[in-house]
Design a protein around this motif. Structure first.
Motif, PDB file in Angstrom:
ATOM      1  N   ASP A 124       0.850  -1.203   0.000  1.00 19.25           N
ATOM      2  CA  ASP A 124       0.000   0.000   0.000  1.00 19.25           C
ATOM      3  C   ASP A 124       0.875   1.239   0.000  1.00 19.25           C
ATOM      4  OD1 ASP A 124      -2.248  -1.544  -0.046  1.00 19.25           O
ATOM      5  OD2 ASP A 124      -2.964  -0.995   1.962  1.00 19.25           O
ATOM      6  N   GLY A 125       1.797   1.367   0.995  1.00 18.13           N
ATOM      7  CA  GLY A 125       2.705   2.516   1.000  1.00 18.13           C
ATOM      8  C   GLY A 125       1.999   3.850   1.099  1.00 18.13           C
ATOM      9  N   ILE A 126       0.917   3.887   1.881  1.00 23.52           N
ATOM     10  CA  ILE A 126       0.180   5.133   2.060  1.00 23.52           C
ATOM     11  C   ILE A 126       0.968   6.061   2.976  1.00 23.52           C
ATOM     12  CG2 ILE A 126      -1.970   6.119   2.962  1.00 23.52           C
ATOM     13  CD1 ILE A 126      -3.290   3.408   2.300  1.00 23.52           C
ATOM     14  N   ALA A 127       0.928   7.364   2.675  1.00 24.19           N
ATOM     15  CA  ALA A 127       1.573   8.350   3.536  1.00 24.19           C
ATOM     16  C   ALA A 127       0.638   8.709   4.681  1.00 24.19           C
ATOM     17  CB  ALA A 127       1.936   9.594   2.732  1.00 24.19           C
ATOM     18  N   GLY A 128       1.213   9.084   5.823  1.00 24.30           N
ATOM     19  CA  GLY A 128       0.406   9.476   6.969  1.00 24.30           C
ATOM     20  C   GLY A 128       0.811   8.719   8.217  1.00 24.30           C
ATOM     21  N   GLN A 129       0.364   9.209   9.364  1.00 22.76           N
ATOM     22  CA  GLN A 129       0.726   8.610  10.639  1.00 22.76           C
ATOM     23  C   GLN A 129       0.260   7.164  10.712  1.00 22.76           C
ATOM     24  OE1 GLN A 129      -0.835  10.684  14.021  1.00 22.76           O
ATOM     25  NE2 GLN A 129       0.612   9.761  15.449  1.00 22.76           N
ATOM     26  N   LYS A 130       1.166   6.294  11.135  1.00 22.99           N
ATOM     27  CA  LYS A 130       0.906   4.857  11.265  1.00 22.99           C
ATOM     28  C   LYS A 130       0.531   4.207   9.930  1.00 22.99           C
ATOM     29  CE  LYS A 130       1.966   3.886  15.470  1.00 22.99           C
ATOM     30  NZ  LYS A 130       3.097   2.957  15.737  1.00 22.99           N
ATOM     31  N   ARG A 131       0.886   4.855   8.827  1.00 29.12           N
ATOM     32  CA  ARG A 131       0.694   4.292   7.489  1.00 29.12           C
ATOM     33  C   ARG A 131       2.032   3.771   6.982  1.00 29.12           C
ATOM     34  NH1 ARG A 131      -4.763   3.670   6.134  1.00 29.12           N
ATOM     35  NH2 ARG A 131      -5.941   5.550   6.640  1.00 29.12           N
ATOM     36  N   GLY A 132       1.987   3.076   5.840  1.00 29.09           N
ATOM     37  CA  GLY A 132       3.147   2.332   5.373  1.00 29.09           C
ATOM     38  C   GLY A 132       4.424   3.117   5.219  1.00 29.09           C
ATOM     39  N   MET A 133       4.369   4.282   4.579  1.00 31.12           N
ATOM     40  CA  MET A 133       5.588   5.059   4.348  1.00 31.12           C
ATOM     41  C   MET A 133       6.224   5.476   5.666  1.00 31.12           C
ATOM     42  SD  MET A 133       6.001   5.689   0.929  1.00 31.12           S
ATOM     43  CE  MET A 133       6.337   7.365   0.459  1.00 31.12           C
ATOM     44  N   GLU A 134       5.390   5.940   6.586  1.00 32.52           N
ATOM     45  CA  GLU A 134       5.904   6.385   7.876  1.00 32.52           C
ATOM     46  C   GLU A 134       6.417   5.205   8.696  1.00 32.52           C
ATOM     47  OE1 GLU A 134       7.016   9.253  10.638  1.00 32.52           O
ATOM     48  OE2 GLU A 134       6.373   9.439   8.547  1.00 32.52           O
ATOM     49  N   LEU A 135       5.765   4.049   8.559  1.00 27.43           N
ATOM     50  CA  LEU A 135       6.213   2.858   9.282  1.00 27.43           C
ATOM     51  C   LEU A 135       7.598   2.421   8.810  1.00 27.43           C
ATOM     52  CD1 LEU A 135       2.877   0.817   9.328  1.00 27.43           C
ATOM     53  CD2 LEU A 135       3.942   2.000  11.271  1.00 27.43           C
ATOM     54  N   VAL A 136       7.859   2.557   7.517  1.00 28.94           N
ATOM     55  CA  VAL A 136       9.196   2.247   7.001  1.00 28.94           C
ATOM     56  C   VAL A 136      10.199   3.286   7.497  1.00 28.94           C
ATOM     57  CG1 VAL A 136      10.614   2.030   4.921  1.00 28.94           C
ATOM     58  CG2 VAL A 136       8.334   1.007   4.982  1.00 28.94           C
ATOM     59  N   ARG A 137       9.811   4.545   7.470  1.00 31.29           N
ATOM     60  CA  ARG A 137      10.731   5.608   7.925  1.00 31.29           C
ATOM     61  C   ARG A 137      11.114   5.410   9.388  1.00 31.29           C
ATOM     62  NH1 ARG A 137      11.282  10.430  10.346  1.00 31.29           N
ATOM     63  NH2 ARG A 137       9.168  10.389  11.181  1.00 31.29           N
ATOM     64  N   GLN A 138      10.152   4.979  10.200  1.00 29.55           N
ATOM     65  CA  GLN A 138      10.404   4.800  11.626  1.00 29.55           C
ATOM     66  C   GLN A 138      11.048   3.451  11.951  1.00 29.55           C
ATOM     67  OE1 GLN A 138       6.547   5.420  13.386  1.00 29.55           O
ATOM     68  NE2 GLN A 138       6.714   7.648  13.309  1.00 29.55           N
ATOM     69  N   GLY A 139      11.164   2.579  10.938  1.00 26.31           N
ATOM     70  CA  GLY A 139      11.788   1.281  11.160  1.00 26.31           C
ATOM     71  C   GLY A 139      10.852   0.213  11.697  1.00 26.31           C
ATOM     72  N   GLU A 140       9.556   0.499  11.756  1.00 27.58           N
ATOM     73  CA  GLU A 140       8.615  -0.511  12.224  1.00 27.58           C
ATOM     74  C   GLU A 140       8.369  -1.581  11.157  1.00 27.58           C
ATOM     75  OE1 GLU A 140       5.308   0.686  14.802  1.00 27.58           O
ATOM     76  OE2 GLU A 140       5.921   2.756  14.429  1.00 27.58           O
TER      77      GLU A 140
END
Length: 356
Positions: A281-297
């Motif tokens: 999906d890679g959706i932007a936004g809090q607790k979404r895919g892009m942010e989860l990758v950025r945060q290392g989750e």
């Protein structure tokens, strides 16, 4: 073992329709059809207001419990809101083909300018699509299965290709692991957490993923379970996989929501740092895919194009230029995002839309 990552080159940016300067201001008084403001006492006593003559766009979705479908709805709300003279209505079939048929009938009766449809069962809508087109309604399909169903055009992202890209991202990560451990052979034990037990998109994703893994005989799927698109269920299914398999190297989840649920189970099992977790999906936004990758989750995600952005551009172009004939189909390719390119993706967007 350190958490793995891999970089795939991607073309980046997400287009959007330009905002209009002609939108009515919030709080503006109702006006008559001739454009004269109605006296407040008339509005209060009779409820009369302006006749809404904006061109209608109706979005028929399969199931907004799926994060990408919800994203399509919310994104189109924003994009249509930027266009003067247009209004949007959305309907959720909740995975019911019969319900979507009835919603399509209601959509035709509303006489909109266009209908966008993400189908539960394309064949069940064939006659209704012809009826809509005959009535002068532009129908845009959001699924490759709608190619021969009479739509003015279809816009799609091939789910088999998404699965293949996820597999390639996994294989490259496992190759890196093998190199770090001075092993010539690339090996890996993989768990797949599906969205639904049996749906077209789920099956296409799974088949593409397994097809992609065949490039490396030493990489095998050892566990496969559905999560019904729920993070909590993904946590349970992944915990079961740990109990049964004890150890594995990769979790491929069919979207980022359930990937996050799988990551929780890996953390609870004390194995998060040794498992590569990828969603889609890679959706932007809090607790979404892009942010989860950025945060290392999450370790990676495959960005799924929204599709509705191009669908709207097609409709606007068709209504503005009567000589414009769209292609029968437009495929928008997915994009892999990993820690190494996530910042650039967040700044610049990800996929490119084809030119009309």
């Amino acid at each position: 073992m350190p958490r793995l990552s891999f970089l795939l080159p991607v073309a980046l940016f997400l287009t959007a329709c330009r905002p209009s300067e002609e939108q009515p201001q919030p709080g503006a008084p109702p006006v008559s059809e001739s454009g004269i403001p109605l006296p407040p006492e008339i509005v209060e006593k009779t409820g009369l207001g302006v006749k809404d003559e904006r061109a209608g766009i109706i979005l028929l979705l399969q199931d907004t419990r799926v994060a990408l479908q919800e994203f399509q709805r919310n994104g189109l709300v924003m994009l249509v809101g930027r266009q003067a003279g247009y209004k949007l209505t959305t309907q959720d079939a909740a995975a019911s083909a019969s319900r979507q048929q009835e919603q399509f009938r209601q959509a035709i009766a509303a006489k909109p300018a266009a209908i966008f449809v993400s189908p539960v069962d394309p064949a069940s809508l064939a006659a209704l699509i012809v009826e809509a087109q005959t009535a002068g309604i532009i129908v845009i399909g959001l699924d490759k299965r709608m190619l021969n169903e009479g739509c003015a055009s279809i816009v799609f992202s091939d789910q088999h290709r998404v699965g293949l890209m996820a597999a390639q991202t996994v294989l490259d990560a496992l190759k890196r692991k093998a190199a770090e451990e001075n092993r010539a052979e690339t090996t890996g034990r993989v768990v797949q957490i599906r969205g639904a037990e049996d749906s077209f998109s789920t099956n296409e994703l799974a088949e593409g993923f397994v097809d992609g893994l065949r490039k490396e005989p030493g990489v095998i799927v050892v566990h496969d379970a559905p999560a019904d698109w729920k993070a909590e269920t993904a946590t349970l299914r992944t915990a079961e996989a740990f109990r049964l398999q004890k150890q594995f190297d990769v979790i491929f989840a069919h979207n980022d929501t359930i990937a996050l649920g799988a990551a929780k189970a890996a953390t609870d099992a004390g194995q998060r740092e040794s498992v590569f977790i990828i969603g889609t999906d890679g959706i932007a936004g809090q607790k979404r895919g892009m942010e989860l990758v950025r945060q290392g989750e999450l370790d990676a995600t495959i960005v799924q194009p929204a599709l509705v952005d191009l669908a709207l551009q097609i409709v606007l172009r068709m209504r503005k230029d009567k000589h414009f004939k769209p292609q029968a189909a437009y495929e928008i390719e997915p994009v892999a995002v990993v820690p190494k390119n996530v910042e650039q993706s967040l700044r610049m967007g990800t996929y490119k839309l084809p030119k009309l």
